[in-house]
Design a protein around this motif. Structure first.
Motif, PDB file in Angstrom:
ATOM      1  N   ILE A 144      -7.939  16.846  14.267  1.00 43.07           N
ATOM      2  CA  ILE A 144      -9.488  16.816  13.873  1.00 43.07           C
ATOM      3  C   ILE A 144      -9.679  18.440  14.228  1.00 43.07           C
ATOM      4  O   ILE A 144      -9.540  18.950  15.283  1.00 43.07           O
ATOM      5  CB  ILE A 144     -10.576  16.000  14.869  1.00 43.07           C
ATOM      6  N   ASN A 145     -10.281  19.075  13.080  1.00 36.10           N
ATOM      7  CA  ASN A 145     -10.554  20.511  13.338  1.00 36.10           C
ATOM      8  C   ASN A 145     -12.084  20.992  13.706  1.00 36.10           C
ATOM      9  O   ASN A 145     -12.716  20.030  13.545  1.00 36.10           O
ATOM     10  CB  ASN A 145     -10.237  21.377  12.017  1.00 36.10           C
ATOM     11  N   PRO A 146     -12.134  22.126  14.004  1.00 37.82           N
ATOM     12  CA  PRO A 146     -13.602  22.468  14.559  1.00 37.82           C
ATOM     13  C   PRO A 146     -14.650  22.239  13.561  1.00 37.82           C
ATOM     14  O   PRO A 146     -14.410  22.441  12.357  1.00 37.82           O
ATOM     15  CB  PRO A 146     -13.297  24.150  14.786  1.00 37.82           C
ATOM     16  N   GLY A 147     -15.787  21.665  14.084  1.00 40.33           N
ATOM     17  CA  GLY A 147     -16.995  21.543  13.419  1.00 40.33           C
ATOM     18  C   GLY A 147     -17.023  20.529  12.523  1.00 40.33           C
ATOM     19  O   GLY A 147     -17.877  19.966  11.798  1.00 40.33           O
ATOM     20  N   VAL A 148     -16.138  19.496  12.606  1.00 37.40           N
ATOM     21  CA  VAL A 148     -15.830  18.041  12.122  1.00 37.40           C
ATOM     22  C   VAL A 148     -16.780  17.099  12.247  1.00 37.40           C
ATOM     23  O   VAL A 148     -16.941  16.941  13.710  1.00 37.40           O
ATOM     24  CB  VAL A 148     -14.522  17.582  11.777  1.00 37.40           C
ATOM     25  N   THR A 149     -17.504  16.363  11.653  1.00 35.62           N
ATOM     26  CA  THR A 149     -18.385  15.151  12.063  1.00 35.62           C
ATOM     27  C   THR A 149     -17.674  14.181  11.391  1.00 35.62           C
ATOM     28  O   THR A 149     -17.642  14.157   9.778  1.00 35.62           O
ATOM     29  CB  THR A 149     -19.719  15.386  11.577  1.00 35.62           C
ATOM     30  N   LEU A 150     -17.393  12.829  11.880  1.00 37.94           N
ATOM     31  CA  LEU A 150     -16.964  11.744  11.082  1.00 37.94           C
ATOM     32  C   LEU A 150     -18.101  10.681  11.626  1.00 37.94           C
ATOM     33  O   LEU A 150     -18.415  10.541  12.920  1.00 37.94           O
ATOM     34  CB  LEU A 150     -15.541  11.481  11.764  1.00 37.94           C
ATOM     35  N   GLY A 151     -18.332   9.802  10.505  1.00 36.60           N
ATOM     36  CA  GLY A 151     -19.479   8.639  10.829  1.00 36.60           C
ATOM     37  C   GLY A 151     -18.662   7.795  11.495  1.00 36.60           C
ATOM     38  O   GLY A 151     -17.724   7.549  12.073  1.00 36.60           O
ATOM     39  N   ASP A 152     -19.726   6.427  11.360  1.00 35.36           N
ATOM     40  CA  ASP A 152     -19.064   5.145  12.276  1.00 35.36           C
ATOM     41  C   ASP A 152     -18.012   4.591  11.189  1.00 35.36           C
ATOM     42  O   ASP A 152     -17.996   4.737  10.017  1.00 35.36           O
ATOM     43  CB  ASP A 152     -20.423   4.403  12.407  1.00 35.36           C
ATOM     44  N   ASN A 153     -17.223   3.701  12.011  1.00 32.01           N
ATOM     45  CA  ASN A 153     -16.089   2.973  11.364  1.00 32.01           C
ATOM     46  C   ASN A 153     -15.376   3.755  10.575  1.00 32.01           C
ATOM     47  O   ASN A 153     -14.633   3.110   9.421  1.00 32.01           O
ATOM     48  CB  ASN A 153     -16.939   1.725  10.434  1.00 32.01           C
ATOM     49  N   VAL A 154     -14.814   4.978  10.659  1.00 36.78           N
ATOM     50  CA  VAL A 154     -13.723   5.643  10.115  1.00 36.78           C
ATOM     51  C   VAL A 154     -12.434   5.375  10.821  1.00 36.78           C
ATOM     52  O   VAL A 154     -12.012   5.527  11.987  1.00 36.78           O
ATOM     53  CB  VAL A 154     -14.169   7.340  10.177  1.00 36.78           C
ATOM     54  N   VAL A 155     -11.392   5.312   9.597  1.00 36.58           N
ATOM     55  CA  VAL A 155     -10.123   5.424  10.269  1.00 36.58           C
ATOM     56  C   VAL A 155      -9.468   6.548   9.541  1.00 36.58           C
ATOM     57  O   VAL A 155      -9.574   6.772   8.573  1.00 36.58           O
ATOM     58  CB  VAL A 155      -9.464   4.097   9.664  1.00 36.58           C
ATOM     59  N   VAL A 156      -8.662   7.030  10.440  1.00 37.40           N
ATOM     60  CA  VAL A 156      -7.890   8.362  10.105  1.00 37.40           C
ATOM     61  C   VAL A 156      -6.638   8.126  10.041  1.00 37.40           C
ATOM     62  O   VAL A 156      -5.858   7.898  11.205  1.00 37.40           O
ATOM     63  CB  VAL A 156      -8.309   9.683  11.029  1.00 37.40           C
ATOM     64  N   ALA A 157      -5.917   8.316   8.941  1.00 39.31           N
ATOM     65  CA  ALA A 157      -4.395   8.023   8.843  1.00 39.31           C
ATOM     66  C   ALA A 157      -3.489   8.793   9.557  1.00 39.31           C
ATOM     67  O   ALA A 157      -4.004  10.004   9.823  1.00 39.31           O
ATOM     68  CB  ALA A 157      -3.982   7.962   7.379  1.00 39.31           C
ATOM     69  N   SER A 158      -2.513   8.319   9.999  1.00 38.77           N
ATOM     70  CA  SER A 158      -1.598   8.935  10.936  1.00 38.77           C
ATOM     71  C   SER A 158      -1.244  10.586  10.177  1.00 38.77           C
ATOM     72  O   SER A 158      -1.060  10.308   9.127  1.00 38.77           O
ATOM     73  CB  SER A 158      -0.074   8.247  11.190  1.00 38.77           C
ATOM     74  N   GLY A 159      -0.862  11.438  10.958  1.00 39.34           N
ATOM     75  CA  GLY A 159      -0.644  12.623  10.421  1.00 39.34           C
ATOM     76  C   GLY A 159      -1.546  13.517   9.821  1.00 39.34           C
ATOM     77  O   GLY A 159      -1.327  14.512   9.086  1.00 39.34           O
ATOM     78  N   SER A 160      -2.868  12.808   9.525  1.00 39.45           N
ATOM     79  CA  SER A 160      -3.839  13.484   8.714  1.00 39.45           C
ATOM     80  C   SER A 160      -4.354  14.919   9.624  1.00 39.45           C
ATOM     81  O   SER A 160      -4.383  14.920  10.584  1.00 39.45           O
ATOM     82  CB  SER A 160      -4.967  12.882   8.659  1.00 39.45           C
ATOM     83  N   VAL A 161      -4.801  15.879   8.454  1.00 38.34           N
ATOM     84  CA  VAL A 161      -5.425  16.921   9.154  1.00 38.34           C
ATOM     85  C   VAL A 161      -6.762  16.930   8.556  1.00 38.34           C
ATOM     86  O   VAL A 161      -7.075  17.196   7.266  1.00 38.34           O
ATOM     87  CB  VAL A 161      -4.854  18.353   8.768  1.00 38.34           C
ATOM     88  N   VAL A 162      -7.895  16.831   9.475  1.00 35.87           N
ATOM     89  CA  VAL A 162      -9.239  16.603   9.030  1.00 35.87           C
ATOM     90  C   VAL A 162      -9.891  18.010   9.035  1.00 35.87           C
ATOM     91  O   VAL A 162     -10.149  18.418  10.216  1.00 35.87           O
ATOM     92  CB  VAL A 162      -9.843  15.479   9.819  1.00 35.87           C
ATOM     93  N   THR A 163     -10.326  18.505   7.956  1.00 33.83           N
ATOM     94  CA  THR A 163     -10.604  20.120   8.017  1.00 33.83           C
ATOM     95  C   THR A 163     -12.366  20.016   7.611  1.00 33.83           C
ATOM     96  O   THR A 163     -12.919  21.002   7.464  1.00 33.83           O
ATOM     97  CB  THR A 163      -9.925  20.758   6.808  1.00 33.83           C
ATOM     98  N   LYS A 164     -12.739  18.941   7.068  1.00 32.98           N
ATOM     99  CA  LYS A 164     -14.129  18.768   6.652  1.00 32.98           C
ATOM    100  C   LYS A 164     -14.681  17.511   7.262  1.00 32.98           C
ATOM    101  O   LYS A 164     -14.055  16.435   7.484  1.00 32.98           O
ATOM    102  CB  LYS A 164     -14.546  18.888   5.155  1.00 32.98           C
ATOM    103  N   SER A 165     -16.189  17.440   7.136  1.00 28.86           N
ATOM    104  CA  SER A 165     -16.866  16.163   7.587  1.00 28.86           C
ATOM    105  C   SER A 165     -16.782  14.832   6.704  1.00 28.86           C
ATOM    106  O   SER A 165     -16.771  15.093   5.367  1.00 28.86           O
ATOM    107  CB  SER A 165     -18.223  16.369   7.810  1.00 28.86           C
ATOM    108  N   PHE A 166     -16.952  13.620   7.002  1.00 24.33           N
ATOM    109  CA  PHE A 166     -16.975  12.632   6.173  1.00 24.33           C
ATOM    110  C   PHE A 166     -18.216  11.713   6.699  1.00 24.33           C
ATOM    111  O   PHE A 166     -18.456  11.677   8.123  1.00 24.33           O
ATOM    112  CB  PHE A 166     -15.460  11.673   6.284  1.00 24.33           C
TER     113      PHE A 166
END
Length: 187
Positions: A144-166
């Protein structure tokens, strides 16, 4: 403005300095003790995490090894679990909601560096907070990269690189992460 104030205000700052060095040392000593405390002494482990973090719920479990920069910028909700090898670089605030699970080797990184080599070579650091909602599951080796916001009930798949908010109620994955599917039936 002090170096710590610059750090928290998202201004470029230098890591060197007595105040930040002292705060990092305190975190290193607490994480070192946590990481070598036997599984037989779970109450002591929880006590160390509560000393280290800015705030926690009553139920918190982290499997060693765990590493962070400062600790006091980390806030986790009730029923937080992090599996082996978690790293949270908490130069800025990290807020994680209730009932969240982190799989092995998850990295949550608020720290970044300037793009210009001259500024990087001066040792400047930048940081942006990260926020993860309730009931989230972050898969193994996800970042999870700087500045990211994830809402409730989010599943992030293995090996993912999260660069923006969801937003909420999503399965995201890939590098960079994108929406893979919506989770239906959640409010």
């Amino acid at each position: 403005m002090s170096i710590r104030e610059k750090m928290l205000a998202r201004e470029p700052f230098e890591l060197n300095g007595d105040e930040l060095t002292s705060l990092r040392l305190k975190a290193r000593l607490l994480t070192e003790e946590f990481n070598i405390t036997s599984v037989q002494y779970n109450e002591r482990r929880v006590e160390l995490l509560k000393q280290l973090f800015g705030s926690t719920g009553n139920s918190i479990c982290i499997e060693p090894t765990f590493n962070c920069d400062y600790g006091y910028n980390i806030h986790v909700g009730e029923s937080f679990y992090a599996n082996f090898g978690c790293v949270i670089l908490d130069v800025a605030e990290v807020r994680i909601g209730a009932n969240c699970l982190l799989a092995p080797q998850v990295g949550i990184y608020t720290a970044t560096h300037p793009l210009e080599p001259q500024e990087r070579n001066r040792g400047l650091v930048l940081a942006s907070p990260i926020s993860i909602g309730d009931n989230c599951w972050i898969g193994g080796r996800a970042v999870i990269n700087p500045g990211v916001t994830l809402g409730d009930n989010v599943v992030v798949a293995s090996g993912s690189v999260v660069t923006k908010s969801f937003g909420s109620n999503l399965v995201i994955g890939g590098s960079p992460a994108k929406v893979m599917k919506e989770i239906v039936g959640q409010s």
